[in-house]
Design a protein around this motif. Structure first.
Motif, short mmCIF file in Angstrom:
data_model
loop_
_atom_site.label_atom_id
_atom_site.label_comp_id
_atom_site.label_asym_id
_atom_site.label_seq_id
_atom_site.Cartn_x
_atom_site.Cartn_y
_atom_site.Cartn_z
N GLN A 46 0.85 -1.20 0.00
CA GLN A 46 0.00 0.00 0.00
C GLN A 46 0.88 1.25 0.00
O GLN A 46 2.01 1.24 0.51
N VAL A 47 0.34 2.31 -0.54
CA VAL A 47 1.10 3.55 -0.62
C VAL A 47 1.15 4.23 0.75
O VAL A 47 0.22 4.13 1.56
N VAL A 48 2.28 4.87 1.02
CA VAL A 48 2.44 5.68 2.22
C VAL A 48 2.39 7.16 1.85
O VAL A 48 1.68 7.95 2.46
N GLY A 49 3.15 7.51 0.83
CA GLY A 49 3.17 8.89 0.39
C GLY A 49 4.10 9.06 -0.79
O GLY A 49 4.75 8.10 -1.22
N ALA A 50 4.17 10.29 -1.30
CA ALA A 50 5.01 10.56 -2.46
C ALA A 50 5.39 12.03 -2.48
O ALA A 50 4.77 12.86 -1.80
N ILE A 51 6.41 12.32 -3.27
CA ILE A 51 6.86 13.70 -3.41
C ILE A 51 7.25 13.94 -4.86
O ILE A 51 7.91 13.10 -5.48
N ILE A 52 6.80 15.07 -5.40
CA ILE A 52 7.25 15.49 -6.72
C ILE A 52 8.55 16.25 -6.51
O ILE A 52 8.58 17.27 -5.81
N SER A 63 -3.88 7.15 6.41
CA SER A 63 -3.45 6.45 7.61
C SER A 63 -2.19 7.02 8.24
O SER A 63 -1.89 6.73 9.40
N VAL A 64 -1.45 7.84 7.49
CA VAL A 64 -0.20 8.38 8.02
C VAL A 64 -0.18 9.90 8.09
O VAL A 64 0.78 10.48 8.58
N LYS A 65 -1.22 10.54 7.60
CA LYS A 65 -1.25 12.01 7.61
C LYS A 65 -1.10 12.54 9.03
O LYS A 65 -1.73 12.04 9.95
N GLY A 66 -0.25 13.54 9.15
CA GLY A 66 -0.01 14.13 10.45
C GLY A 66 1.05 13.42 11.27
O GLY A 66 1.51 13.95 12.28
N ARG A 67 1.44 12.23 10.84
CA ARG A 67 2.46 11.47 11.57
C ARG A 67 3.75 11.30 10.74
O ARG A 67 4.84 11.29 11.29
N ALA A 75 20.83 17.56 -3.46
CA ALA A 75 22.27 17.37 -3.63
C ALA A 75 22.68 15.92 -3.41
O ALA A 75 23.64 15.44 -4.02
N ARG A 76 21.93 15.24 -2.56
CA ARG A 76 22.27 13.85 -2.25
C ARG A 76 21.39 12.86 -3.01
O ARG A 76 21.54 11.64 -2.81
N ASN A 77 20.47 13.36 -3.84
CA ASN A 77 19.53 12.47 -4.53
C ASN A 77 18.87 11.51 -3.54
O ASN A 77 18.77 10.30 -3.80
N THR A 78 18.44 12.05 -2.43
CA THR A 78 17.90 11.22 -1.36
C THR A 78 16.54 11.76 -0.92
O THR A 78 16.34 12.96 -0.82
N VAL A 79 15.64 10.84 -0.68
CA VAL A 79 14.33 11.16 -0.13
C VAL A 79 14.23 10.52 1.25
O VAL A 79 14.72 9.42 1.47
N TYR A 80 13.58 11.24 2.15
CA TYR A 80 13.44 10.78 3.52
C TYR A 80 11.98 10.57 3.87
O TYR A 80 11.09 11.26 3.36
N LEU A 81 11.75 9.63 4.76
CA LEU A 81 10.43 9.41 5.32
C LEU A 81 10.57 9.49 6.84
O LEU A 81 11.10 8.56 7.46
N GLN A 82 10.16 10.61 7.39
CA GLN A 82 10.19 10.78 8.84
C GLN A 82 8.89 10.23 9.41
O GLN A 82 7.80 10.69 9.03
N MET A 83 9.01 9.26 10.29
CA MET A 83 7.83 8.58 10.85
C MET A 83 7.78 8.84 12.35
O MET A 83 8.70 8.42 13.08
N ASN A 84 6.76 9.51 12.78
CA ASN A 84 6.56 9.81 14.19
C ASN A 84 5.29 9.13 14.71
O ASN A 84 4.45 8.68 13.93
N SER A 85 5.19 9.07 16.02
CA SER A 85 4.00 8.47 16.66
C SER A 85 3.68 7.11 16.06
O SER A 85 2.53 6.81 15.71
N LEU A 86 4.69 6.29 15.95
CA LEU A 86 4.52 4.98 15.32
C LEU A 86 3.62 4.08 16.16
O LEU A 86 3.64 4.12 17.39
N ILE A 87 2.85 3.26 15.46
CA ILE A 87 1.95 2.30 16.08
C ILE A 87 2.23 0.92 15.49
O ILE A 87 2.81 0.83 14.40
N PRO A 88 1.82 -0.13 16.18
CA PRO A 88 2.09 -1.49 15.65
C PRO A 88 1.59 -1.71 14.23
O PRO A 88 2.20 -2.48 13.47
#
Length: 129
Positions: A46-52, A63-67, A75-88
């Protein structure tokens, strides 16, 4: 050809945070958009998110909005996914993917696996209760 390598997965307790990274490489990487997906055992991906990439426009699953937050480092050709308030329920293998070419109206396919043409190998995220 584009290569994607995810990192940053691991074990975390409920309420904790993790930051995943997806480093892109290739002879002439100039990806248009990147996405994050996840797949839990016995479930469909399932999709979590994306960035143009060029404008940093982001999209998120409800399901992940706001978290979760997606960002990129050109410069690093890198994308990050910061995940907060994680749940099982966030426990899954997380994949990044890239749409390597500009495509008009791509934003209509941001949540579909068919909107991406290269994938990483995935990184495990486990959230304990």
């Amino acid at each position: 050809q584009v290569q994607l390598v995810e990192s940053g997965g691991g074990l975390v307790q409920t309420g904790g945070s993790l930051r995943l990274s997806c480093a892109a490489s290739g002879r002439t990487f100039s990806g248009y958009a990147m996405g994050w997906f996840r797949q839990a055992p016995g479930k469909e991906r399932q999709v979590v998110g994306a960035i143009i990439w060029s404008v940093s426009t982001t999209f998120y699953a409800d399901s992940v909005k706001g978290r979760f937050t997606i960002s990129r480092d050109n410069a690093r050709n890198t994308v990050y996914l910061q995940m907060n308030s994680l749940i099982p329920e966030d426990t899954a293998v997380y994949f990044c993917a890239v749409q390597s070419k500009y495509e008009s109206n791509w934003y209509r396919r941001w949540a579909s696996e068919y909107g991406y043409d290269f994938w990483g190998q995935g990184t495990q995220v486990t959230v304990s209760s």
